[in-house]
Design a protein around this motif. Structure first.
Motif, short mmCIF file in Angstrom:
data_model
loop_
_atom_site.label_atom_id
_atom_site.label_comp_id
_atom_site.label_asym_id
_atom_site.label_seq_id
_atom_site.Cartn_x
_atom_site.Cartn_y
_atom_site.Cartn_z
N LEU A 523 0.85 -1.20 0.00
CA LEU A 523 0.00 0.00 0.00
C LEU A 523 0.88 1.24 0.00
O LEU A 523 1.87 1.31 0.73
CB LEU A 523 -0.92 -0.01 1.22
CG LEU A 523 -1.71 -1.31 1.43
CD1 LEU A 523 -2.57 -1.23 2.68
CD2 LEU A 523 -2.57 -1.61 0.21
N THR A 524 0.52 2.22 -0.80
CA THR A 524 1.30 3.44 -0.99
C THR A 524 0.48 4.65 -0.59
O THR A 524 -0.66 4.54 -0.12
CB THR A 524 1.73 3.56 -2.46
OG1 THR A 524 0.57 3.83 -3.27
CG2 THR A 524 2.40 2.27 -2.94
N ASN A 525 1.08 5.83 -0.81
CA ASN A 525 0.35 7.07 -0.53
C ASN A 525 -0.84 7.25 -1.45
O ASN A 525 -1.78 7.98 -1.13
CB ASN A 525 1.30 8.26 -0.68
CG ASN A 525 1.96 8.33 -2.04
OD1 ASN A 525 2.45 7.32 -2.55
ND2 ASN A 525 1.98 9.50 -2.63
N ARG A 526 -0.84 6.57 -2.61
CA ARG A 526 -1.98 6.66 -3.52
C ARG A 526 -3.17 5.84 -3.03
O ARG A 526 -4.26 5.96 -3.58
CB ARG A 526 -1.56 6.17 -4.91
CG ARG A 526 -0.50 7.04 -5.56
CD ARG A 526 -1.03 8.45 -5.83
NE ARG A 526 -0.04 9.32 -6.42
CZ ARG A 526 0.21 9.39 -7.73
NH1 ARG A 526 -0.44 8.60 -8.57
NH2 ARG A 526 1.11 10.23 -8.19
N ASN A 527 -2.97 4.99 -2.04
CA ASN A 527 -4.04 4.15 -1.53
C ASN A 527 -4.67 4.68 -0.25
O ASN A 527 -5.53 4.02 0.33
CB ASN A 527 -3.52 2.73 -1.27
CG ASN A 527 -2.86 2.10 -2.48
OD1 ASN A 527 -1.76 1.56 -2.39
ND2 ASN A 527 -3.50 2.21 -3.65
N LEU A 528 -4.24 5.84 0.23
CA LEU A 528 -4.87 6.45 1.39
C LEU A 528 -6.33 6.77 1.07
O LEU A 528 -6.65 7.25 -0.01
CB LEU A 528 -4.13 7.72 1.79
CG LEU A 528 -2.78 7.49 2.48
CD1 LEU A 528 -1.96 8.76 2.47
CD2 LEU A 528 -2.97 7.02 3.91
N HIS A 529 -7.19 6.52 2.03
CA HIS A 529 -8.62 6.61 1.73
C HIS A 529 -9.40 6.97 2.98
O HIS A 529 -8.90 6.84 4.11
CB HIS A 529 -9.11 5.26 1.17
CG HIS A 529 -10.47 5.31 0.58
ND1 HIS A 529 -10.85 6.23 -0.37
CD2 HIS A 529 -11.57 4.53 0.81
CE1 HIS A 529 -12.10 6.02 -0.72
NE2 HIS A 529 -12.57 5.00 0.00
#
Length: 823
Positions: A523-529
């Motif tokens: 999981l990366t910063n693009r997967n923050l939700h």
């Protein structure tokens, strides 16, 4: 000018040493190299202006010019001449760096990477402090005041660091400050020429006067106490500076850029990290669940006019048994246990740990981590998530729409409903909720009505940037513009669900992403939700994700919260929405086990959480008992001393006559009665000391220059007048002490303890109430003896230190050289 050059150099070095605590913020040491360049430029400019005998205001301008040139060289606005000579573009570039630094503060957590904006603001601050320190220490000759700007540097990591700032940087900074003070003292001494002692011995300038030596010792002791006390007192590691950051809003349409700068803020994690161009790995999770839901790490449940805020969690250590939610929900809820292993990279630093909902057991985590059952988060006040590796077992609950429709609305007086349905008064929101929930008969139908509203059919779209509005309310602007990302969708749905009278909150975490290798997700910063969680009676918190699926990598939808933008199935399904005209369909479904019985009060985990957490009242009770015990120490000491002095240590010693050992039987042998003079004197002295302490306790004047007889007569005439038994007793005590001091043989055979009791009783009866209470609780005689003992110990320590220092000075190199020259 030599003295000024030396003092200016020390001022520059002290500034660099005072900046040592910034090492707790930055990952690398680039800031220190650049700060050294800037401080050197400021010090050089100060030295040049002083050589030219420029007034103080000119020296300040010169130092500012040196600071500007150094900053322009380190952070150039262009190439060529622009990198050396400042231009208008230079100041524009500096303004951009300052603006960008504010964004970086909200986007990064400690330790921060070496970005130009953060380095610029750090170097600019240290350079400005260098100017102030030089002006105060050299220009105004007030080196003590120079500690204030140095302290300003130290306050930065203290304010934003998640854990306690290490002790070593503080000691380094304090050393620089003490160095500056010592250098100024030596420079002042040099102005008066050579120093001599009273016997004519030459004293080196490095040999401090008694006052200066005492000051240095106090400074060293102060630094040691400042470092050791927080380490020795566990409670000082917790406080306001160690609580979770509280972002200023995740309201609909808000930027959500709140919280303490430099910390990982729940909202900055989304609005800051989502817009970054670089992809950064945050978490690697391995689970045996085939299709896990989102990995969560935080909750925002305090709704205000500008959005949702985070409140500080509280809970029990994770190395203890965690609550098991199985068996506490309505029949029909499927609950299965799974296991997950998480590895947090060094790019994610926050006082929270990612976990799936409802963990029941953790491994490889210390007692510094806690679990809040209400918020369902793992948190710590002393550690952070950076580089953590741990495993945990968790329970995954799945629901069907039929089961969720069985949940009854919580009563209005329910504590959980009161806490999680608070909403600001916004007329447009209330009208929209009334329109959406009209005809819905269950809480689930109301939630689905709000959830289905955020669909493409109603004009809602996904974008990383939001549009401003003119309504004056961010929630209304979002509902009108219908453009935003997960943060806005989650907060808006939670707001509308609360307005419908149903508890709701916003959860933060990671989606499943797109990088999957078997059962392992990266999981990366693009997967923050962010998504919404809604509470249902006897079921718990149920997730709903209203964000359009095309804008979320690794999205997950469920039977109770399907994708509203997906094509509708041609055949009716079991979870089809219930029409308002069909009361039979919306009625609760009968299930075995008596679901409808005795559920009016609802299942409130918030109310049950304190029973699971470690109670706090024993700690408060222990603190109160410890306080009383500490206050009782003087009285206990007084009682023990009085009992020891009142022992009957004097009496006749009976032994057989040696001349009659060969005589008649034992019963007819003559005996000798002897008195131990030493023991009699000791007993008289003890009785007199007890009398003196009694006088001190009851505030009767004591004159140590008087003889025992004079003191006894004065007490008989003043304090004990009118009481014959007390006057006789005090005269007996005086006569016993007088004989013990001056006579060849002491007084023996007299009852001194009863005499003491008589005098003490009369003095206590004639004293006021306050004096009697103080004499019983905090005896002044004990406190006075402690003060005198401390003063004597300090005197002995100072005398010993002086003797040791005199011995060490015999080996002073300067004195040895002077002795050889004299020979």
């Amino acid at each position: 000018m030599t003295a000024h050059r030396n003092l200016g150099f020390v001022a520059a070095m002290a500034t660099l040493l005072a900046s040592a605590p910034l090492s707790a913020i930055f990952e690398r040491w680039t800031w220190l190299i650049q700060s050294a360049v800037v401080v050197a430029a400021v010090a050089a400019a100060a030295m040049v202006t002083r050589l030219l005998r420029v007034p103080l205001w000119g020296q300040v301008l010169g130092m500012l010019a040196g600071l500007l040139l150094a900053l322009n060289w380190l952070f150039p606005a262009g190439s060529g001449l622009a990198a050396v000579v400042p231009t208008p573009a230079t100041f524009t570039h500096f303004g951009e760096l300052l603006t960008t630094s504010l964004e970086d503060m909200r986007s990064y957590g400690v330790k921060v990477p070496d970005t130009d904006p953060l380095l610029f603001i750090a170097v600019l601050g240290i350079g400005s402090v260098a100017v102030l320190v030089d002006v105060l220490a050299v220009g105004l000759r007030k080196p003590a005041l120079a500690g204030l700007p140095m302290l300003a540097i130290y306050s930065v990591p203290v304010a934003i660091y998640v854990d306690s700032v290490p002790a070593v940087p503080f000691v380094v900074g304090a050393t620089g400050y003490l160095w500056l003070l010592v250098t100024d003292h030596i420079d002042r001494v040099r102005r008066f020429g050579r120093r001599f002692t009273g016997e004519g011995r030459d004293v080196s300038v490095w040999e401090a006067s008694p006052l200066a030596a005492a000051g240095r010792r106090l400074a060293v002791v102060g630094v040691a106490v400042a470092v050791a006390l927080p380490l020795a007192v566990p409670g000082m590691s917790h406080g306001l500076l160690t609580q979770l950051s509280t972002g200023t809003g995740a309201g609909a349409g808000g930027d959500g850029q709140g919280g303490s700068p430099g910390r990982i803020d729940l909202f900055a994690s989304l609005s800051g990290q989502l817009t970054q161009g670089q992809v950064t790995d945050f978490v690697k999770v391995t689970t045996n669940e085939e299709s896990p839901f989102y990995l969560r790490y935080g909750v925002a449940d305090d709704l205000r006019s500008d959005g949702f805020r985070v409140r500080s969690p509280s809970g029990r250590p994770v190395n203890q048994e965690l609550p098991d939610p199985r068996g506490q929900v309505l029949p029909g809820v499927e609950q299965r246990q799974y296991r997950a292993t998480i590895e947090v990279t060094r790019n994610l630093t926050m006082p929270l740990l990612p976990t799936y909902a409802e963990p029941i057991r953790t491994e490889e985590l210390s007692g510094a981590w806690f679990y809040d059952r209400d918020l369902q988060v793992l948190f710590s006040n002393r550690e952070n998530s950076r580089g953590k590796q741990y495993s945990f077992d968790y329970v995954r609950s799945t629901y069907t729409p039929q089961v969720l429709r069985q949940a009854r609305p919580l009563p209005a007086e329910n504590d959980l409903r009161r806490r999680y349905t608070v909403t600001p008064e916004v007329r447009e929101v209330e009208e929209l909720v009334t329109q959406l929930t009209q005809g819905a008969r269950t809480d689930y139908d109301k939630v689905r009505a709000v959830y289905d509203h955020f669909s493409a059919d109603n004009g809602f779209t996904y974008q990383l940037t939001t549009e401003s509005g003119t309504s004056g309310e961010e929630i209304v602007d979002f509902l009108n513009n219908k453009v935003g990302f997960c943060q806005q969708y989650a907060a808006a749905m939670a707001w509308l669900v609360r307005a419908a009278g149903i508890p709701a909150r916003v959860a933060f975490g990671f989606t499943n992403g797109s990088d999957r290798d078997g059962n392992t997700y990266t999981l990366t910063n693009r997967n923050l939700h962010a998504w919404t969680e809604v509470y249902f009676d006897r079921i718990g918190w149920v997730p709903f994700d209203a964000t359009p699926t095309y804008g979320v990598q690794g999205w997950t939808r469920s039977e109770w919260a399907p994708d509203t933008d997906a094509p509708e199935p041609t055949a009716p399904e079991a979870d089809a929405p219930v029409t308002p005209d069909d009361p039979a369909a919306s009625a609760p479904v009968d299930t075995p086990g008596g679901v409808e019985e005795d559920v009016d009060q609802g299942f409130d985990p918030a109310g049950a959480a304190p029973a699971e957490e470690s109670p706090r009242w024993p700690w408060w009770a222990l603190a109160v008992l410890a306080s009383f015990a500490l206050l009782a120490v003087p009285a206990l000491r007084r009682m023990l001393v009085r009992r020891h002095r009142g022992r009957p240590v004097v009496g006749p010693t009976v032994r057989a006559d040696p001349a009659s050992l060969d005589g008649p039987a034992e019963g007819d042998r003559p005996v000798l009665v002897e008195v131990d003079d030493d023991r009699a004197r000791a007993h008289a002295h003890a009785a007199w000391e007890e009398l003196m302490d009694t006088l001190v306790d009851y505030r009767v004047r004591v004159d140590l220059s008087e003889t025992p007889r004079v003191t006894a007569e004065r007490l008989a005439a003043d304090a004990l007048t009118g009481d014959e038994s007390a006057t006789s007793a005090v005269r007996l005590l005086g006569r016993a002490e007088e004989r013990a001091r001056y006579a060849r043989s002491p007084l023996t055979g007299e009852p001194l303890p009863p005499a003491l009791d008589t005098v003490r009783g009369v003095l206590a009866g004639r004293a006021d109430r306050r004096t009697r209470v103080v004499a019983a609780v905090l005896p002044p005689s004990v406190l006075m003896r402690w003060r005198m003992g401390l003063a004597e110990s300090s005197s002995r320590f100072m005398a010993g230190s002086g003797r040791l220092r005199s011995r060490l000075l015999r080996w002073n190199p300067r004195r040895l050289l002077a002795g050889r020259v004299g020979r």
